[in-house]
Design a protein around this motif. Structure first.
Motif, PDB file in Angstrom:
ATOM      1  N   GLU A 292     -38.299  10.825  24.177  1.00 44.23           N
ATOM      2  CA  GLU A 292     -38.796  12.179  23.942  1.00 44.23           C
ATOM      3  C   GLU A 292     -40.206  12.351  24.507  1.00 44.23           C
ATOM      4  N   ALA A 293     -41.051  11.334  24.313  1.00 46.98           N
ATOM      5  CA  ALA A 293     -42.429  11.403  24.823  1.00 46.98           C
ATOM      6  C   ALA A 293     -42.450  11.538  26.342  1.00 46.98           C
ATOM      7  N   LYS A 294     -41.573  10.810  27.023  1.00 47.28           N
ATOM      8  CA  LYS A 294     -41.514  10.879  28.477  1.00 47.28           C
ATOM      9  C   LYS A 294     -40.992  12.245  28.932  1.00 47.28           C
ATOM     10  N   ARG A 295     -39.998  12.768  28.223  1.00 47.48           N
ATOM     11  CA  ARG A 295     -39.494  14.101  28.565  1.00 47.48           C
ATOM     12  C   ARG A 295     -40.595  15.143  28.415  1.00 47.48           C
ATOM     13  N   GLU A 296     -41.348  15.027  27.336  1.00 53.12           N
ATOM     14  CA  GLU A 296     -42.457  15.954  27.105  1.00 53.12           C
ATOM     15  C   GLU A 296     -43.468  15.878  28.238  1.00 53.12           C
ATOM     16  N   ALA A 297     -43.797  14.652  28.671  1.00 55.02           N
ATOM     17  CA  ALA A 297     -44.772  14.469  29.755  1.00 55.02           C
ATOM     18  C   ALA A 297     -44.273  15.079  31.059  1.00 55.02           C
ATOM     19  N   ILE A 298     -42.986  14.953  31.330  1.00 53.96           N
ATOM     20  CA  ILE A 298     -42.413  15.509  32.559  1.00 53.96           C
ATOM     21  C   ILE A 298     -42.519  17.030  32.552  1.00 53.96           C
ATOM     22  N   VAL A 299     -42.153  17.647  31.432  1.00 57.32           N
ATOM     23  CA  VAL A 299     -42.223  19.106  31.326  1.00 57.32           C
ATOM     24  C   VAL A 299     -43.670  19.579  31.361  1.00 57.32           C
ATOM     25  N   ALA A 300     -44.569  18.854  30.702  1.00 54.53           N
ATOM     26  CA  ALA A 300     -45.988  19.236  30.687  1.00 54.53           C
ATOM     27  C   ALA A 300     -46.575  19.220  32.099  1.00 54.53           C
ATOM     28  N   GLU A 301     -46.217  18.219  32.882  1.00 51.89           N
ATOM     29  CA  GLU A 301     -46.705  18.148  34.261  1.00 51.89           C
ATOM     30  C   GLU A 301     -46.133  19.289  35.101  1.00 51.89           C
ATOM     31  N   TRP A 302     -44.900  19.649  34.834  1.00 50.96           N
ATOM     32  CA  TRP A 302     -44.288  20.774  35.558  1.00 50.96           C
ATOM     33  C   TRP A 302     -45.024  22.075  35.242  1.00 50.96           C
ATOM     34  N   TYR A 303     -45.346  22.285  33.966  1.00 49.88           N
ATOM     35  CA  TYR A 303     -46.119  23.475  33.587  1.00 49.88           C
ATOM     36  C   TYR A 303     -47.481  23.470  34.285  1.00 49.88           C
ATOM     37  N   ARG A 304     -48.093  22.318  34.348  1.00 54.09           N
ATOM     38  CA  ARG A 304     -49.399  22.201  35.001  1.00 54.09           C
ATOM     39  C   ARG A 304     -49.309  22.626  36.465  1.00 54.09           C
TER      40      ARG A 304
ATOM     41  N   LYS B  45     -51.202  25.747  38.362  1.00 53.08           N
ATOM     42  CA  LYS B  45     -52.037  25.494  39.534  1.00 53.08           C
ATOM     43  C   LYS B  45     -51.641  26.399  40.691  1.00 53.08           C
ATOM     44  N   GLU B  46     -50.350  26.585  40.874  1.00 46.09           N
ATOM     45  CA  GLU B  46     -49.885  27.479  41.943  1.00 46.09           C
ATOM     46  C   GLU B  46     -50.327  28.916  41.672  1.00 46.09           C
ATOM     47  N   ALA B  47     -50.256  29.343  40.427  1.00 46.87           N
ATOM     48  CA  ALA B  47     -50.664  30.704  40.078  1.00 46.87           C
ATOM     49  C   ALA B  47     -52.165  30.889  40.284  1.00 46.87           C
ATOM     50  N   VAL B  48     -52.934  29.866  39.949  1.00 44.81           N
ATOM     51  CA  VAL B  48     -54.385  29.941  40.146  1.00 44.81           C
ATOM     52  C   VAL B  48     -54.705  30.086  41.626  1.00 44.81           C
ATOM     53  N   GLU B  49     -54.082  29.288  42.446  1.00 42.06           N
ATOM     54  CA  GLU B  49     -54.335  29.342  43.886  1.00 42.06           C
ATOM     55  C   GLU B  49     -54.021  30.717  44.461  1.00 42.06           C
TER      56      GLU B  49
ATOM     57  N   GLU C  27     -51.043  25.819  28.724  1.00 43.35           N
ATOM     58  CA  GLU C  27     -50.179  26.678  27.916  1.00 43.35           C
ATOM     59  C   GLU C  27     -50.133  28.109  28.451  1.00 43.35           C
ATOM     60  N   LEU C  28     -51.096  28.491  29.280  1.00 44.18           N
ATOM     61  CA  LEU C  28     -51.100  29.834  29.861  1.00 44.18           C
ATOM     62  C   LEU C  28     -49.862  30.074  30.726  1.00 44.18           C
ATOM     63  N   ALA C  29     -49.289  29.005  31.267  1.00 45.20           N
ATOM     64  CA  ALA C  29     -48.094  29.158  32.099  1.00 45.20           C
ATOM     65  C   ALA C  29     -46.916  29.691  31.288  1.00 45.20           C
ATOM     66  N   LYS C  30     -46.990  29.585  29.968  1.00 46.29           N
ATOM     67  CA  LYS C  30     -45.908  30.067  29.114  1.00 46.29           C
ATOM     68  C   LYS C  30     -46.073  31.544  28.748  1.00 46.29           C
ATOM     69  N   LYS C  31     -47.282  32.066  28.967  1.00 45.26           N
ATOM     70  CA  LYS C  31     -47.565  33.437  28.565  1.00 45.26           C
ATOM     71  C   LYS C  31     -47.318  34.409  29.716  1.00 45.26           C
ATOM     72  N   ALA C  32     -47.367  35.704  29.412  1.00 47.92           N
ATOM     73  CA  ALA C  32     -47.165  36.726  30.440  1.00 47.92           C
ATOM     74  C   ALA C  32     -48.241  36.619  31.517  1.00 47.92           C
ATOM     75  N   PRO C  33     -47.934  36.944  32.758  1.00 45.24           N
ATOM     76  CA  PRO C  33     -48.902  36.817  33.855  1.00 45.24           C
ATOM     77  C   PRO C  33     -50.220  37.547  33.601  1.00 45.24           C
ATOM     78  N   GLU C  34     -50.157  38.720  32.941  1.00 46.75           N
ATOM     79  CA  GLU C  34     -51.396  39.457  32.696  1.00 46.75           C
ATOM     80  C   GLU C  34     -52.313  38.718  31.723  1.00 46.75           C
TER      81      GLU C  34
END
Length: 244
Positions: free
Chosen positions: A71-83, A87-91, A132-139
């Protein structure tokens, strides 16, 4: 008959009325709800002997992992994906807003943060954004980005600061309210942070804290709320005896 003074009642009400709750803990199993840019996806977990990945397929978030992945590894994989999503949205937005505001962030970090959606160090001109901002609305994400960039112009949350927000992002108050009403993330609190949060709630109960400003968010867990509620109730009952 139990008599409770107005003062005691206010203390009790403050203890019971936590402004936000923590997000539910995830187990990273099939059919869990996960969010990207405000849209809900149901998690589908696929086990296969191949490198791990996360992908969106219609209304599903597909997590591919090797058999036996914890479970910890799955969480880390998803967390990195959100990151990476953030990053793409920031750019895609940072240059636009730096040019519009006439500022330049020297360094920008995307990371998990327990108590803030974002922060700005005005001396090093570095900005940190919560994954966590990646989970919220773009605005909501755009509001936090602009908010932190504006701190490179105005350090404090004064009238000039809010005036700049009004000028450049007229709907910022709505985005702020959405974030203030939302949980950040599930977190296992250390003993130190537990007592710090308890002190914060007691300050609210005393009326020492009138409001929470902007994006500075206090996370309050169910365990903390229960303890503070019990303590406030005990205090109210003790005070009530003096009125009998």
């Amino acid at each position: 008959m139990l008599r409770i003074s107005i003062s005691a009642f206010i203390h009790l009400l403050a203890a019971c009325s936590s402004p936000r709750r923590t997000g539910a803990a995830r187990e990273y199993l099939g059919r869990e709800s996960h969010y990207l840019w405000g849209k809900r996806y149901l998690l589908r977990v696929i086990e296969k002997d191949a490198p791990s990945s996360v992908a969106l397929q219609h209304s599903r978030m597909v997590l591919a992992v090797r058999p036996g992945t914890s479970e910890a590894k799955r969480e880390a994989i998803v967390a990195e994906w959100y990151r990476e999503q953030l990053k793409e949205a920031v750019e895609a937005l940072i240059e636009k807003w730096e040019a519009r505001l006439g500022v330049k962030a020297q360094r920008l970090f995307v990371q998990k943060m327990k108590t803030k959606w974002g922060s700005c160090n005005t001396f090093s001109k570095s900005i940190r954004l919560n994954t966590e901002l990646a989970k919220k609305a773009p605005e909501c994400f755009e509001y936090i980005l602009v908010h932190e960039l504006l701190h490179l112009i105005v350090r404090r949350h004064d009238d000039r600061f809010t005036g700049l927000l009004d000028r450049h992002l007229p709907q910022w108050k709505h985005a702020r309210d959405v974030l203030n009403a939302a949980p950040l993330a599930h977190a296992d609190w250390t003993k130190r942070s537990f007592f710090r949060e308890r002190a914060g709630l007691e300050a609210i109960g005393r009326g020492a804290v009138k409001h929470v400003s902007f994006h500075e968010v206090t996370l309050t867990g169910a365990r903390l709320r229960r303890e503070v509620t019990q303590r406030m109730l005990s205090r109210a009952m003790r005070q009530s005896r003096s009125f009998r």
